[in-house]
Write a protein that holds these residues in place. Sequence first.
Motif, PDB file in Angstrom:
ATOM      1  N   ILE A  16       0.842  -1.195   0.000  1.00 43.66           N
ATOM      2  CA  ILE A  16       0.000   0.000   0.000  1.00 43.66           C
ATOM      3  C   ILE A  16       0.879   1.246   0.000  1.00 43.66           C
ATOM      4  N   ASP A  17       1.982   1.168   0.721  1.00 40.04           N
ATOM      5  CA  ASP A  17       2.897   2.306   0.799  1.00 40.04           C
ATOM      6  C   ASP A  17       3.568   2.595  -0.543  1.00 40.04           C
ATOM      7  N   MET A  18       3.505   1.643  -1.489  1.00 34.04           N
ATOM      8  CA  MET A  18       4.029   1.882  -2.828  1.00 34.04           C
ATOM      9  C   MET A  18       3.225   2.947  -3.558  1.00 34.04           C
ATOM     10  N   LEU A  19       1.955   3.072  -3.205  1.00 33.23           N
ATOM     11  CA  LEU A  19       1.038   3.964  -3.914  1.00 33.23           C
ATOM     12  C   LEU A  19       1.005   5.336  -3.262  1.00 33.23           C
ATOM     13  N   LEU A  20       0.862   6.358  -4.082  1.00 34.25           N
ATOM     14  CA  LEU A  20       0.624   7.696  -3.558  1.00 34.25           C
ATOM     15  C   LEU A  20      -0.719   8.188  -4.077  1.00 34.25           C
TER      16      LEU A  20
END
Length: 195
Positions: free
Chosen positions: A160-164
């Motif tokens: 999830i942290d891959m996405l902004l």
Amino acid sequence: MNSIGIFCGSAEGCSPEYMNAARATGQLLAQKDIAVVYGGGRVGLMGAVADSALQHGGRVTGVIPHALFEREIGHTGLTELVVVENMHQRKQRMAELSSGFIALPGGAGTMEEIFEQWTWAQLGMHHKPCAFLDVNGFYQPLKAMIERMAAEGFIRQSYIDMLLFSDSLAEIIDYFNDYTPPATKWAQPAGSQHG
């Protein structure tokens, strides 16, 4: 970051904010000398991104399947138009040409395209960042759903942290320039052996 794949609607949407954001996206990418890679259409948000980038001196590569081009929605004024056989080849070619991926508002096709790139990143098929340009809060329900996936144990927080999610294209570009991918899903831990 020399090229960004843009996924977005072939419709204009109900709010003028969507078209304004599409035009602003094309303009800013052109001004930053970042090439646009997109689905090759001349309609909706897709066409607005392309036209704006071109109007501001940018480079735009469209990738479109034969069937859609023949329906006369292909944009013929691009820097380059790549005509492929099918949708699978379109997505593969866009992935090859892009250094990162941004989803503007759109429908099912937009969701499918950005989710495929995000999945490929999780699997280590590429190491390119993905982001959602959150115009008018469009992607807030999706963000909540993705967070629910983690809460229910279906996805790691690191993915999830891959996405902004951001309403600022400038913030997204900065994020892309500083992006470091997480460990690949199903990767063999260091020092472990196949058995």
